[in-house]
Motif scaffolding. Structure first.
Motif, short mmCIF file in Angstrom:
data_model
loop_
_atom_site.label_atom_id
_atom_site.label_comp_id
_atom_site.label_asym_id
_atom_site.label_seq_id
_atom_site.Cartn_x
_atom_site.Cartn_y
_atom_site.Cartn_z
N VAL A 21 -22.46 -47.49 -59.26
CA VAL A 21 -23.83 -47.93 -59.55
C VAL A 21 -24.80 -46.73 -59.57
CG1 VAL A 21 -25.73 -49.33 -58.71
CG2 VAL A 21 -23.43 -50.25 -58.65
N ILE A 22 -24.55 -45.77 -58.70
CA ILE A 22 -25.38 -44.56 -58.69
C ILE A 22 -25.24 -43.81 -60.02
CG2 ILE A 22 -25.58 -42.24 -57.67
CD1 ILE A 22 -24.90 -43.65 -54.94
N ASN A 23 -24.00 -43.62 -60.44
CA ASN A 23 -23.76 -42.96 -61.73
C ASN A 23 -24.43 -43.73 -62.86
OD1 ASN A 23 -21.97 -40.59 -61.37
ND2 ASN A 23 -20.58 -42.06 -60.46
N GLU A 24 -24.26 -45.02 -62.83
CA GLU A 24 -24.79 -45.87 -63.89
C GLU A 24 -26.31 -45.77 -63.95
OE1 GLU A 24 -23.27 -50.25 -64.98
OE2 GLU A 24 -24.56 -50.17 -63.21
N TYR A 25 -26.94 -45.86 -62.79
CA TYR A 25 -28.41 -45.84 -62.76
C TYR A 25 -28.94 -44.51 -63.30
CZ TYR A 25 -33.20 -45.96 -61.15
OH TYR A 25 -34.57 -45.92 -61.11
N LEU A 26 -28.35 -43.42 -62.83
CA LEU A 26 -28.85 -42.11 -63.26
C LEU A 26 -28.60 -41.90 -64.76
CD1 LEU A 26 -27.88 -40.04 -60.10
CD2 LEU A 26 -30.20 -40.47 -60.94
N ILE B 183 -27.93 -36.43 -67.02
CA ILE B 183 -26.59 -36.05 -67.47
C ILE B 183 -25.81 -35.52 -66.27
CG2 ILE B 183 -25.34 -34.41 -68.93
CD1 ILE B 183 -27.68 -34.75 -70.96
N HIS B 184 -24.60 -36.03 -66.10
CA HIS B 184 -23.76 -35.65 -64.96
C HIS B 184 -23.18 -34.25 -65.17
CE1 HIS B 184 -20.32 -36.97 -62.04
NE2 HIS B 184 -20.94 -35.90 -61.64
N VAL B 185 -23.44 -33.37 -64.24
CA VAL B 185 -22.94 -31.99 -64.33
C VAL B 185 -22.07 -31.70 -63.11
CG1 VAL B 185 -23.62 -29.56 -64.31
CG2 VAL B 185 -24.99 -31.22 -65.59
N HIS B 186 -20.87 -31.19 -63.35
CA HIS B 186 -20.01 -30.81 -62.22
C HIS B 186 -20.40 -29.43 -61.74
CE1 HIS B 186 -17.08 -33.82 -64.12
NE2 HIS B 186 -17.31 -34.30 -62.92
N VAL C 242 -30.68 -33.77 -65.05
CA VAL C 242 -29.26 -33.62 -64.70
C VAL C 242 -29.03 -34.08 -63.26
CG1 VAL C 242 -28.82 -31.69 -66.27
CG2 VAL C 242 -29.68 -31.22 -63.97
N TYR C 243 -27.77 -34.38 -62.98
CA TYR C 243 -27.43 -34.70 -61.59
C TYR C 243 -26.00 -34.31 -61.30
CZ TYR C 243 -24.59 -38.86 -62.72
OH TYR C 243 -23.61 -39.71 -63.18
N THR C 244 -25.70 -34.22 -60.02
CA THR C 244 -24.33 -33.99 -59.60
C THR C 244 -24.05 -34.92 -58.42
OG1 THR C 244 -22.70 -32.29 -59.04
CG2 THR C 244 -24.83 -32.12 -57.95
N PHE C 245 -22.78 -35.24 -58.23
CA PHE C 245 -22.39 -36.18 -57.18
C PHE C 245 -21.01 -35.74 -56.73
CE2 PHE C 245 -21.79 -41.06 -56.28
CZ PHE C 245 -21.51 -40.77 -54.97
N GLY C 246 -21.00 -34.94 -55.68
CA GLY C 246 -19.70 -34.40 -55.30
C GLY C 246 -19.68 -33.96 -53.86
N HIS D 9 -32.52 -49.75 -56.33
CA HIS D 9 -31.62 -50.32 -57.34
C HIS D 9 -30.18 -50.36 -56.83
CE1 HIS D 9 -30.01 -51.21 -61.34
NE2 HIS D 9 -29.06 -50.35 -61.03
N VAL D 10 -29.73 -49.23 -56.30
CA VAL D 10 -28.34 -49.15 -55.86
C VAL D 10 -28.08 -50.15 -54.73
CG1 VAL D 10 -26.60 -47.64 -54.82
CG2 VAL D 10 -28.09 -46.77 -56.62
N THR D 11 -29.01 -50.23 -53.80
CA THR D 11 -28.83 -51.16 -52.68
C THR D 11 -28.71 -52.60 -53.18
OG1 THR D 11 -30.14 -49.70 -51.29
CG2 THR D 11 -29.77 -51.91 -50.46
N SER D 12 -29.61 -52.99 -54.06
CA SER D 12 -29.56 -54.40 -54.50
C SER D 12 -28.30 -54.67 -55.33
CB SER D 12 -30.84 -54.78 -55.25
OG SER D 12 -30.84 -54.17 -56.51
N GLN D 13 -27.87 -53.68 -56.10
CA GLN D 13 -26.64 -53.86 -56.87
C GLN D 13 -25.42 -53.98 -55.96
OE1 GLN D 13 -25.88 -53.65 -60.60
NE2 GLN D 13 -27.76 -54.76 -60.22
N VAL D 14 -25.39 -53.15 -54.91
CA VAL D 14 -24.27 -53.21 -53.97
C VAL D 14 -24.24 -54.58 -53.29
CG1 VAL D 14 -23.41 -52.32 -51.76
CG2 VAL D 14 -24.02 -50.74 -53.60
N MET D 15 -25.41 -55.05 -52.88
CA MET D 15 -25.49 -56.37 -52.23
C MET D 15 -24.99 -57.47 -53.15
SD MET D 15 -26.56 -55.78 -49.33
CE MET D 15 -27.20 -54.33 -48.53
N GLU D 16 -25.32 -57.33 -54.41
CA GLU D 16 -24.95 -58.37 -55.37
C GLU D 16 -23.46 -58.31 -55.72
OE1 GLU D 16 -27.61 -58.43 -58.82
OE2 GLU D 16 -25.88 -59.15 -59.98
N LYS D 17 -22.98 -57.11 -56.02
CA LYS D 17 -21.60 -56.97 -56.50
C LYS D 17 -20.58 -57.03 -55.37
CE LYS D 17 -23.04 -54.00 -60.34
NZ LYS D 17 -22.58 -54.36 -61.68
#
Lengths: 474, 474
Positions: A156-161, A167-170, A235-239, A282-290
């Motif tokens: 959900v974090i990836n999706e939202y960003l 853009i996801h950057v490693h 841009v963002y990164t998640f690692g 957004h992420v919190t509510s999506q996690v609660m829902e899914k």
């Protein structure tokens, strides 16, 4: 150990009538009457006079499927913990629950329950106990739920960003700089001494032999993101991110995950805080829902109130660092220990400020220049301050840190000189020389976020294979 | 350097009529006549008699937006490379292209083009040259395209695996085991000697002080995935992986990304190969569809034929290792150097086999036991072989490696003893003792995949910040 030889095609041979189905799909869409098989692990068994009830989990969701089989068809190896394949018809039982009326239950792999298996059926264990068995922990109901939530939260974090143009950057794990300048870095070199000797150039230490420079594990991808953002705008990164501290608190790991986002053409903290707040909500509510079932299971087990779930529902509060110090000053002594203006806040102070705001997350802005890293933008109104923001939240204190970045070439140059970083970060300064833009960004600790959303006291129970001082098992 | 002070609200003040819009959104949906502003970088300029044409890119897509502005409104700092904000009306020009008829172009940050900026407008440079300026590389058209494709490919891989029931698991970067047993690992310890001394327990080496064990950077998350898959049934990881080799080939990096998937209840290589083939084909076609412009730009620039794009369209070939050796034997001497039965294949052999198959990717199955890692399943038909598969592809040779995992407790125990791994991998053996299942999985090198799809000769040009021997810049 012979039971763990998989009997291939055991069901296909009987005219192929049983369609192998995941349990999550059964609950979502499989009609009563279907002939199907499930493959998974026995989480509990109840023996009746003629029949046996087996709760099977395949990890695809928190729900188990109850399997009913005639006692005469059960083998001795069919026990708690065993891996099984069960085939039969889906029925609705008297309690209105889906149930598999099984023709056959094959033990794919037996479980040596009397030879060291650390878990017993229908028993819940304290996290400290379960954590001793990291390799078996994913089979517990609780940790299975955690892993599914972690997966969905990442997604959900990836999706939202991405949906918001990031853009996801490693960004690299290996780096020759220490972004935060705190010296809490791990150093990296090849394990093979022969390789190191073979590669060492004249006059170079063995630590520098492989890469021609001392090399560390990243503490933040921010500086790299700042290079990329001056071409891609958002841009963002998640690692994985690393800290070599000797901290054994329930909030620190040596290896943890961070979401870091950076945007060009942002020049107020207000804009940045909006991004942070909307991402978190957004992420919190999506996690609660899914992940409703998994989240509920985790909360119930820990005796947490559902109120923890509402942490992120209200508008976040905002206060300046100076206001924060005033609040702490007024209450110091009785409720919270003293902190002097100009100093950083301790965990105790962070948590007190959150409490003061009615357990609401609070942005603390405009920090003293002297206690923040070189890259933060000096306030043009008050040069003793930088345009930095920490988000403090219940249970964990600091959840996010962000800032406007110093975009004035001369000021940055001076700061790099003062910090002794001019040599290694010449490239970073150059970003301000060629088509520079104001930029801003923040980082959020993923595990701390999960701690809050799921009410998990110890950060080590939010990551599959935690690493902390004196512990790098597996 | 004063030009890089951002002029806040330059356009809002004029009645706020200009809506800031990303260029990708302009091309997708913005109607002619809209009043809007764009923020980005000048990629090229053409001065006419009265007007100036400026190509602006904001990195949101490969297309630039042409901005037309009266010469009288241009300042001296408006040059190639500058960061600008342009505001005006969207029109369709005589060539049928969208164009921004600008009222105003503000230079947000000037570009010191005569003071070391390494790129000139409308010039394309060899990748080796561009790679010297890693911090500025993201601003080039080509590398911007690469970064967007990399983002989309990552996203599509995650999406495909999740849609097929795989749960994303963050396997650790820090680990106390060397999964492949090849000794090509990096070793990790805190940089601070004081910290190390403070933490060292009696009789422990300084390398072990922090974690109580020697600690490495992961070479594969597979063993960890095998623990988790025995609870969640289908799992994957997608993260950085490390090799301490002294290789300077165009196919190796010290830090690279790998997609690793593991599924329980799989007991034939056929099933595994189906997963591999369908993942690769799906991701490739999605990348082609979603990134058509970027992919075309990358291919054109490199003079590659479009045929490279069709690599993954045909059904993949399958041959056994023994068949592969026969083929190589028959052609050795003239076309390919000799390889003996029982040995591993070199890059030259891999590429020859692909060529032999008409430039089609080929699965090579059933490898000699002695040249593969301990965890691979011994063939029950021929115990000199293991159920392993390598996928060889044009341009790069080995793209994926996978296997069935040894699920027999006693055989695995024996192999661990022989490999001297029984002490450190006792936990891995235990997975076979409690509710064991057959499992299988594979790993795919993400950068090599990008090399093939995009026709990029050197792997260093597929990752934002490449690390290789003697190079860890930034």
């Amino acid at each position: 150990m012979n039971a763990n030889v998989f009997r291939k095609g055991a069901f296909c041979s009987k005219s192929g009538a049983y369609i192998n189905t995941r349990i999550v799909d059964i609950y979502e869409s499989e009609p009563v009457g279907s002939h199907l098989s499930v493959k998974g692990w026995v989480r509990a068994m109840r023996k009746m006079k003629d029949n046996v009830f087996i709760d099977v989990s395949d990890g695809s969701c928190s729900k188990k499927l109850q399997v009913l089989i005639s006692k005469t068809k059960c083998t001795k190896s069919l026990t708690y913990g065993a891996a099984v394949e069960a085939a039969g018809s889906l029925v609705m039982n008297r309690n209105g629950q889906l149930e598999l009326a099984a023709e056959d239950v094959t033990v794919v792999g037996a479980c040596a329950i009397t030879d060291g298996y650390p878990f017993a059926p229908r028993k819940s264990y304290p996290p400290d106990y379960v954590r001793q068995f990291l390799h078996l922990r994913p089979r517990t109901n609780m940790f299975g739920a955690l892993l599914r939530v972690r997966d969905v939260a990442s997604h959900v974090i990836n999706e939202y960003l991405r949906n918001n143009g990031y853009i996801h950057v490693h960004t690299p794990v290996l780096t020759s700089n220490d972004c935060e300048g705190a010296g809490e870095v791990f150093q990296v070199k090849p394990d093979s001494e022969n390789l190191v000797k073979e590669m060492a150039k004249n006059g170079m230490s063995l630590e520098e032999a492989y890469f021609d420079s001392r090399t560390y594990l990243t503490v933040s991808g921010q500086l790299h993101l700042e290079a990329v953002v001056r071409g891609l705008s958002k841009v963002y990164t998640f690692g994985p991110t690393f800290r070599a501290e000797n901290s054994r608190s329930r909030l620190h790991l040596a290896e943890f995950y961070m979401i870091e986002a950076e945007a060009a053409f942002i020049d107020t903290l207000d804009e940045l805080m909006k991004v942070m707040e909307s991402l978190i909500k957004h992420v919190t509510s999506q996690v609660m829902e899914k992940c409703a079932d998994d989240v509920e299971m985790l909360h119930l087990a820990d005796g947490n109130e559902r109120s923890a779930l509402s942490v992120f529902e209200r508008p976040f509060e905002v206060m300046t660092y100076d206001e924060a110090i005033d609040i702490l000053d007024r209450h110091s002594g009785n409720f919270v220990s003293q902190v002097r203006k100009g100093q950083g806040l301790g965990k105790e102070h962070e948590l007190y400020l959150v409490k003061h705001c009615g357990d609401c997350p609070v942005f603390v802005v405009d920090w003293p220049h002297d206690i923040k890293p070189f890259y933060m933008k000096q306030s043009r109104q008050d040069n003793s301050k930088v345009s930095a923001v920490d988000l403090l939240a219940p249970q964990v204190g600091e959840l996010c840190g962000g800032s406007l970045r110093e975009d004035n070439f001369l000021l940055l140059q001076e700061k790099l000189h003062k910090a002794g970083l001019y040599e290694t970060l010449g490239w970073y300064l150059e970003l301000r020389k060629y088509g520079n833009v104001p930029s801003a960004g923040f980082g959020m600790g993923f595990e701390r976020f999960l701690q809050i959303v799921l009410g998990i006291p110890n950060i080590k129970d939010t990551i599959p294979f935690p690493r902390w001082p004196h512990n790098c098992k597996l």
